[in-house]
Design an enzyme around this catalytic site. Sequence first.
Site, PDB file in Angstrom:
ATOM      1  CE  LYS A  22      33.340  49.551  49.020  1.00 21.72           C
ATOM      2  NZ  LYS A  22      33.373  48.182  48.479  1.00 21.72           N
ATOM      3  CG  ASN A  23      36.906  47.505  49.416  1.00 24.67           C
ATOM      4  OD1 ASN A  23      35.698  47.370  49.652  1.00 24.67           O
ATOM      5  ND2 ASN A  23      37.378  47.729  48.193  1.00 24.67           N
ATOM      6  NE  ARG A  96      31.310  39.307  43.596  1.00 26.70           N
ATOM      7  CZ  ARG A  96      31.033  38.128  43.113  1.00 26.70           C
ATOM      8  NH1 ARG A  96      29.881  37.897  42.572  1.00 26.70           N
ATOM      9  NH2 ARG A  96      31.928  37.155  43.164  1.00 26.70           N
ATOM     10  CB  CYS A 120      28.749  41.720  40.193  1.00 22.54           C
ATOM     11  SG  CYS A 120      30.398  42.358  40.102  1.00 22.54           S
ATOM     12  NE  ARG A 125      34.007  41.023  41.999  1.00 24.12           N
ATOM     13  CZ  ARG A 125      33.729  41.992  42.871  1.00 24.12           C
ATOM     14  NH1 ARG A 125      32.715  42.782  42.670  1.00 24.12           N
ATOM     15  NH2 ARG A 125      34.481  42.139  43.939  1.00 24.12           N
ATOM     16  N   PRO A 126      34.184  34.691  40.449  1.00 25.31           N
ATOM     17  CG  PRO A 126      35.697  33.153  39.557  1.00 25.31           C
ATOM     18  CD  PRO A 126      35.153  34.546  39.364  1.00 25.31           C
ATOM     19  CB  ILE A 127      33.972  32.684  45.935  1.00 29.82           C
ATOM     20  CG1 ILE A 127      32.764  31.745  45.932  1.00 29.82           C
ATOM     21  CG2 ILE A 127      33.528  34.128  45.957  1.00 29.82           C
ATOM     22  CD1 ILE A 127      32.092  31.648  47.306  1.00 29.82           C
ATOM     23  CG  ASP A 128      37.664  29.543  41.569  1.00 33.20           C
ATOM     24  OD1 ASP A 128      37.431  30.774  41.653  1.00 33.20           O
ATOM     25  OD2 ASP A 128      38.601  29.089  40.903  1.00 33.20           O
ATOM     26  CG  LEU A 129      41.060  31.195  43.391  1.00 34.62           C
ATOM     27  CD1 LEU A 129      41.896  32.410  43.006  1.00 34.62           C
ATOM     28  CD2 LEU A 129      41.784  29.913  42.976  1.00 34.62           C
ATOM     29  CG  ASP A 308      38.644  49.037  43.423  1.00 32.73           C
ATOM     30  OD1 ASP A 308      38.055  48.380  42.553  1.00 32.73           O
ATOM     31  OD2 ASP A 308      38.782  48.642  44.601  1.00 32.73           O
ATOM     32  CB  ILE A 330      41.684  43.259  38.192  1.00 31.39           C
ATOM     33  CG1 ILE A 330      43.087  43.853  38.428  1.00 31.39           C
ATOM     34  CG2 ILE A 330      41.211  42.481  39.428  1.00 31.39           C
ATOM     35  CD1 ILE A 330      44.166  42.882  38.797  1.00 31.39           C
ATOM     36  NE  ARG A 400      27.454  48.011  46.832  1.00 39.25           N
ATOM     37  CZ  ARG A 400      27.769  46.869  46.287  1.00 39.25           C
ATOM     38  NH1 ARG A 400      27.387  46.599  45.065  1.00 39.25           N
ATOM     39  NH2 ARG A 400      28.460  45.967  46.952  1.00 39.25           N
TER      40      ARG A 400
HETATM   41  C1  EPZ Z   1      38.334  43.198  46.127  1.00 40.06           C
HETATM   42  O1  EPZ Z   1      37.371  42.370  45.481  1.00 40.06           O
HETATM   43  C2  EPZ Z   1      37.663  44.525  46.371  1.00 40.06           C
HETATM   44  N1  EPZ Z   1      36.507  44.301  47.236  1.00 40.06           N
HETATM   45  C3  EPZ Z   1      37.247  45.144  45.058  1.00 40.06           C
HETATM   46  O2  EPZ Z   1      36.713  46.419  45.329  1.00 40.06           O
HETATM   47  C4  EPZ Z   1      38.495  45.304  44.167  1.00 40.06           C
HETATM   48  O3  EPZ Z   1      38.112  45.791  42.913  1.00 40.06           O
HETATM   49  C5  EPZ Z   1      39.180  43.960  44.009  1.00 40.06           C
HETATM   50  O4  EPZ Z   1      39.475  43.387  45.306  1.00 40.06           O
HETATM   51  C6  EPZ Z   1      40.492  44.043  43.230  1.00 40.06           C
HETATM   52  O5  EPZ Z   1      41.360  44.938  43.856  1.00 40.06           O
HETATM   53  C7  EPZ Z   1      36.675  44.209  48.560  1.00 40.06           C
HETATM   54  O6  EPZ Z   1      37.774  44.278  49.082  1.00 40.06           O
HETATM   55  C8  EPZ Z   1      35.460  44.042  49.391  1.00 40.06           C
HETATM   56  P1  EPZ Z   1      39.670  39.610  43.891  1.00 40.06           P
HETATM   57  P2  EPZ Z   1      37.612  40.799  45.374  1.00 40.06           P
HETATM   58  O7  EPZ Z   1      39.237  38.347  44.536  1.00 40.06           O
HETATM   59  O8  EPZ Z   1      38.381  40.343  46.539  1.00 40.06           O
HETATM   60  C9  EPZ Z   1      39.467  36.459  40.338  1.00 40.06           C
HETATM   61  C10 EPZ Z   1      35.232  48.235  44.958  1.00 40.06           C
HETATM   62  O9  EPZ Z   1      34.850  48.974  44.011  1.00 40.06           O
HETATM   63  N2  EPZ Z   1      39.074  35.466  41.341  1.00 40.06           N
HETATM   64  O10 EPZ Z   1      40.962  40.197  44.295  1.00 40.06           O
HETATM   65  O11 EPZ Z   1      36.300  40.182  45.102  1.00 40.06           O
HETATM   66  C11 EPZ Z   1      38.415  37.550  40.145  1.00 40.06           C
HETATM   67  O12 EPZ Z   1      37.385  37.155  39.279  1.00 40.06           O
HETATM   68  C12 EPZ Z   1      35.497  46.800  44.728  1.00 40.06           C
HETATM   69  O13 EPZ Z   1      35.356  48.636  46.132  1.00 40.06           O
HETATM   70  C13 EPZ Z   1      38.902  34.148  40.960  1.00 40.06           C
HETATM   71  O14 EPZ Z   1      39.068  33.779  39.802  1.00 40.06           O
HETATM   72  O15 EPZ Z   1      38.516  40.695  44.096  1.00 40.06           O
HETATM   73  C14 EPZ Z   1      39.249  38.686  39.609  1.00 40.06           C
HETATM   74  O16 EPZ Z   1      39.462  38.530  38.244  1.00 40.06           O
HETATM   75  C15 EPZ Z   1      34.882  46.162  43.577  1.00 40.06           C
HETATM   76  N3  EPZ Z   1      38.529  33.245  41.930  1.00 40.06           N
HETATM   77  C16 EPZ Z   1      40.586  38.514  40.340  1.00 40.06           C
HETATM   78  O17 EPZ Z   1      40.594  37.161  40.799  1.00 40.06           O
HETATM   79  C17 EPZ Z   1      38.341  33.591  43.225  1.00 40.06           C
HETATM   80  O18 EPZ Z   1      38.015  32.711  44.053  1.00 40.06           O
HETATM   81  C18 EPZ Z   1      40.796  39.422  41.525  1.00 40.06           C
HETATM   82  O19 EPZ Z   1      39.625  39.421  42.328  1.00 40.06           O
HETATM   83  C19 EPZ Z   1      38.535  34.929  43.595  1.00 40.06           C
HETATM   84  C20 EPZ Z   1      38.905  35.851  42.635  1.00 40.06           C
END
Ligand code: EPZ
Length: 434
Positions: A22-23, A96, A120, A125-129, A308, A330, A400
Amino acid sequence: MDKLVIRGGNPLVGTIRVSGAKNAALPAMAAALLTEDPVILENVPQVRDIVTERNLLAAMGAEVELGYGRAQHRTTISCRNLINAEASYDLVKTMRASTLVLGPLVARMKTARVSLPGGCAIGARPIDLHLKGLEKLGARISQEHGYIEARADRLTGARIVFEKITVTGTEDLLMAATLAEGETVLENCAREPEVVDLAALLVKMGARIEGAGTPTIRVQGVHKLHGARHRIIPDRIEAGTFIVAAALTGGDLTIAGCDPQHVAALLSKLEECGIHAAVDADSVRIVGGGPLKAADIVTEEYPGFPTDMQAQYMVLATQAEGTSLITENIFENRFMHGQELVRMGANIKIEGSRAVVRGRTALSGAAVQASDLRASASLVIAALVADGETIIDRVYHIDRGYERIEEKLRGVGAQIRRIGQLIPKRIAAAVEAE
Ligand code: EPZ
């Protein structure tokens, strides 16, 4: 709302097949936005999040065609006539990963309007980066009424160092950079197999990318991308979920159609617990039932132990002799399954980002609630091990990301069935209103 009813105690025996990831499929579908030509994706799992992404792309004017019969896992996406560069709140709030369209939209359409996702169940889970990176590529970002707007006539290559490793952030910017003018260097990138798979698709579409799977990815921007055909990698988390289930139920299970390298961290941890896996080129065989020893885990970015798989591992820890310390690095709130497992008889103490699991404790069937996708998977595993019947509520979470999970598990001997709304909605509403 559907529920899963599981009677525990049956060993899992036979072969279970893993679906596409899925991912990996979600960013691959978003990548189709980068070209006018059709992108044909094979091995797309039939799960709820993929349906959401299809709806998201269709709302933008994409033509999404599904295969049928033997080609039912094929999806063809054509984004020739995009009419609306927007991801609405209604869709983003349910998934998301919808934010993955931000980079491709601004790169191809010069503009994107994407609802800002809220927090969530597993964390803020911000998207600032993603946004900082797009700004570095020259996009002008503004926020209004809960939506992010990004605009750029043409993105220009830049050096972007991620402050924190982010999977979808790496994917989003990688896609944006393919159409930027000049070179982009992304540093401190996620090395997940899903990032590598996306890069492989983008290269087939004509992108110039080096270093995917390492911390530094270099992209030479091109003017245009073209269509491609690509097979999505197997789902390593689904594979891992079945591996843990097999280890605990005492059967003899072959997890087929997976990439054993992608589950290496899990397999080496299981070895420490006393479970040996027989690994082939594309399968893993687990003979469970032996005594288990406790072992600590710390979740990390790939190639470390995946967050995960943390919930599923917690069930294993309840069946191991001794104390296991589980550290979640994480996400800040990813222990919701802990309390449900305690209701089934586990001894788990949660202190901030750590869970202390004391084993071995017998588990007994109970009515439990799924709180997120992987938490639901852990409850299914616990139910397979538990004595008696477990009823798992809110299984829409599991739908999902797991394709036909009850059918697959039933095929290898589990007693699992799905039940729908037991009383007609009209009566249920009246009862609730009382
Ligand atoms: C991906 O989420 C996966 N989703 C998640 O899978 C997975 O748990 C996660 O990576 C970690 O491996 C998809 O690929 C669709 P991150 P993602 O950005 O990309 C912080 C599942 O069950 N962060 O790697 O959203 C964040 O808060 C799911 O299938 C910021 O601070 O995760 C976290 O602490 C759930 N700012 C860390 O980074 C940002 O702009 C890693 O998150 C982005 C992230």
